[in-house]
Structures are given as structure tokens and as C-alpha cells.
Design a protein around this motif. Structure first.
Motif, short mmCIF file in Angstrom:
data_model
loop_
_atom_site.label_atom_id
_atom_site.label_comp_id
_atom_site.label_asym_id
_atom_site.label_seq_id
_atom_site.Cartn_x
_atom_site.Cartn_y
_atom_site.Cartn_z
N ARG A 4 -87.03 -60.24 72.11
CA ARG A 4 -86.51 -59.03 72.71
C ARG A 4 -87.43 -57.82 72.45
O ARG A 4 -87.29 -57.16 71.53
CB ARG A 4 -85.12 -58.61 72.35
N SER A 44 -77.02 -51.78 64.42
CA SER A 44 -78.27 -52.03 65.14
C SER A 44 -77.94 -52.68 66.47
O SER A 44 -77.11 -53.58 66.54
CB SER A 44 -79.16 -52.96 64.30
N GLN A 46 -79.83 -54.45 69.90
CA GLN A 46 -81.05 -54.90 70.57
C GLN A 46 -80.99 -54.57 72.06
O GLN A 46 -79.94 -54.21 72.59
CB GLN A 46 -81.25 -56.40 70.34
N SER A 47 -82.12 -54.73 72.73
CA SER A 47 -82.22 -54.24 74.11
C SER A 47 -81.56 -55.15 75.14
O SER A 47 -81.35 -54.74 76.27
CB SER A 47 -83.70 -54.04 74.49
N GLN A 74 -81.16 -48.37 68.53
CA GLN A 74 -81.87 -49.51 69.08
C GLN A 74 -83.11 -49.83 68.26
O GLN A 74 -83.91 -48.96 67.97
CB GLN A 74 -82.29 -49.25 70.53
N ASP A 76 -86.08 -53.14 67.64
CA ASP A 76 -86.55 -54.47 68.00
C ASP A 76 -86.15 -55.47 66.92
O ASP A 76 -85.82 -55.11 65.79
CB ASP A 76 -88.08 -54.46 68.16
N GLU A 77 -86.26 -56.74 67.27
CA GLU A 77 -85.70 -57.78 66.41
C GLU A 77 -86.21 -57.78 64.98
O GLU A 77 -85.42 -57.73 64.04
CB GLU A 77 -86.01 -59.15 67.03
N ALA A 80 -85.66 -54.61 62.87
CA ALA A 80 -84.25 -54.46 62.51
C ALA A 80 -83.97 -55.04 61.12
O ALA A 80 -83.11 -54.53 60.40
CB ALA A 80 -83.37 -55.15 63.55
N ASP A 95 -78.46 -62.21 65.72
CA ASP A 95 -79.81 -62.67 65.37
C ASP A 95 -80.02 -64.07 65.90
O ASP A 95 -79.18 -64.95 65.71
CB ASP A 95 -80.02 -62.64 63.86
#
Length: 317
Positions: A4, A44, A46-47, A74, A76-77, A80, A95
């Protein structure tokens, strides 16, 4: 997601939870994260829209049922995990499997605690539109893909067939797979999930063939039916060396993670997030409302909550 950087113009409605002006948690902390004694939570997000659906419902219930102030940011993986470890966010709700991060932060540093399963199993693969697979059934086997490379060619693929991917920031094996399986294809990045969806929908509108990296759960399957291409079977460890991958992606039970201090001291919010568990159908229902029906995340969450009281009441501490 095992995948992502999201561009505002490309992502459009899919980023409504945070907006492109949201804090970059790789550089700064939310004002609410780790606020001891205060009823605040930072999640958190993600997009991709499935992750946004999780956060929308969790946020709605935390605010309306448990009286918390919720902030979303937001990330990114992989960043995060650092934000979660350092207490700049309190929880990560989806996740797709980062064993090296789990080893570092959960087992070695013990700054992150497992939050339990989300209840959803994720899977990444290569897909073609079902209307094409019905006309050409052999395309469902990767060994026949080169037969259709010319039909999959685009101006961006340099004379080869196009394998459409999302964002360059996604963790994928596709370049290695194309090389190691000796396929006449070029990986082309759309730039984001939203941009990839737009391209897929345009191909489908014109009934054109295409080959794309895609994943489940994802609401788009309900609008554009797609059929998976069988890659060489996944076996444990076959993807250990990123340069030598020549096998399919695994099926991954999606997991939640909490900052370790928050998991211990986060009270009702932490207890609720550990109990948060729903189905692929639930997630897709909310995702579809956000991405296709253009409801705001809060509107979508409220609609789902109003119709699934028996499900979410079991999450409340």
C-alpha cells in the motif's frame, strides 16, 4: 498490505478519513497519541479502502458508544510500525504480514503488542476480467499468459503485455515474478489504489482484456468481476528471497497491533479494539458505501452500525 504515498488528486474520495492535509506520522506525532488519563485514541489508517472501513467503524463506536475522542492519521505500511512502536499512534487495525517488523517490535523490543485477528483473510494475486477468462479459459494458468501478451499491451508497457500494479510504495513480488517466470510482461504502476481502480473500471467499460495485481477483500469485485490467474503454488518460505520469488502470494489472516503501553493502559478503548473482529462481507459492505456510493466514512459507519447491532455489541468492554 503486503502492500500500500498517496497523491491527493489520484485518491479522491478514498482518502476521506484523513484528507491529504493530514499529519505525516513518519515525521510528527498526533496530539492525542499516548495522552495518559485522557479519553483519546489515535488510529493509523492505510490508503486502501478496506483499511479505511475498519477505522471508520472503530472510530464511530469509540466516539458514540464509549465517549472517546479519536484522531486518525495516514501512514504507509512499514512506517506505521515505527509510529506504533514509538507511541505516535495507538493502534493499527489491518496488517497484511510483515514478519521482520513483528520480530523487531513485538518479540525483540516489546514495544508493540498483538491485538488479535481482524477476522478477515487477505489474498494478493494476479487477475484478469472474468469476461476475458470466459472466452479464453486457458489464461487462468500463468504458463499461458504470454499467449495473450499482445492483447494486454498498452502505451506504458513498452511493447510487452502490461501487468497493472498500484503504488510503487506497495510491497509486491511482481517484478521478480515476471522475471523469474520469464514472462513477456512489464509491471506498470498506476500510482495508488484509486488510480488503479479507475484504470480497471475503464478497461471493463470498454470490455478490454487486462492483467492486474489485485487483492481480496476488495469491493471492486462486485462491480468488475475478476478471475485469478494461477501462479506456481505457494509454499512456506518460497518468498523468503525477494529477488528469487517464483510462487503465488499466500493467504494471510489479517492482524491488529497495539502500542504496548496502550494495550496495557488503554482501558476500554484498548479492550474494544482487541475485540473488534468482523467478516470480509462486513468490511466490503462499508468499503462499497465509501468508495462506490460516496458516503462519508462516518455516514457509512453509522449505516453499518445501525444494521449490525448484534455484531458490534460483542466488541464493547
Amino acid at each position: 498490505m503486503r502492500t500500500r504515498t498517496t497523491v491527493c488528486a489520484a485518491a479522491g474520495a478514498l482518502l476521506l478519513l484523513t484528507g491529504c492535509g493530514a499529519a505525516d506520522m513518519t515525521r510528527q506525532a498526533s496530539p492525542f497519541a499516548g495522552a495518559r488519563g485522557a479519553k483519546t485514541v489515535t488510529l493509523s489508517v492505510q490508503s486502501w479502502v478496506g483499511a479505511q472501513a475498519n477505522v471508520a467503524v472503530a472510530r464511530y463506536l469509540l466516539e458514540h458508544e464509549l465517549g472517546y475522542r479519536v484522531d486518525t492519521v495516514q501512514v504507509d505500511e512499514v512506517p506505521a510500525w515505527d509510529a506504533l512502536s514509538q507511541g505516535r499512534v495507538d493502534a493499527l487495525l489491518e496488517d497484511w504480514g510483515h514478519p521482520e517488523q513483528e520480530q523487531r517490535h513485538v518479540r525483540d523490543k516489546k514495544t508493540i503488542a498483538p491485538g488479535g485477528g481482524l477476522g478477515v483473510t487477505g489474498h494478493i494475486g494476479w487477475f484478469v476480467p472474468t469476461y476475458f477468462a470466459e472466452r479464453h479459459p486457458d489464461v487462468k494458468d500463468w504458463r499461458n499468459l504470454d499467449k495473450y501478451a499482445a492483447q494486454m499491451r498498452t502505451p506504458e508497457s513498452g511493447g510487452k503485455g502490461q501487468l497493472l500494479d498500484g503504488s510503487p510504495s506497495y510491497v509486491t513480488n511482481d517484478k521478480a515474478l515476471v522475471e523469474n517466470l520469464d514472462l513477456d510482461y512489464q509491471v506498470v504502476f498506476a500510482g495508488s489504489e484509486a488510480a488503479q481502480i479507475t484504470q480497471i473500471q475503464q478497461f471493463a467499460k470498454e470490455r478490454k482484456p487486462f492483467l492486474t495485481y489485485w487483492y481480496a477483500p476488495q469491493w471492486l469485485f462486485e462491480k468488475v468481476p475478476m478471475t485469478e490467474v494461477r501462479l506456481p503454488a505457494y509454499k512456506e518460505g518460497c518468498d523468503a528471497d525477494p529477488d528469487k520469488v517464483a510462487c503465488a502470494y499466500p493467504h494471510t489472516p489479517l492482524q491488529k497491533y497495539l502500542n504496548a503501553d496502550f494495550a496495557r493502559d488503554g482501558g476500554e478503548a484498548a479492550a474494544f479494539l482487541k475485540r473488534f473482529r468482523w467478516t470480509t462481507q462486513d468490511q466490503n459492505e462499508v468499503s462499497l458505501m465509501i468508495a462506490d456510493q460516496r458516503l462519508t466514512p462516518e455516514e457509512a459507519a453509522k449505516k453499518w452500525v445501525d444494521g449490525h447491532r448484534e455484531t458490534w455489541r460483542a466488541w464493547l468492554p
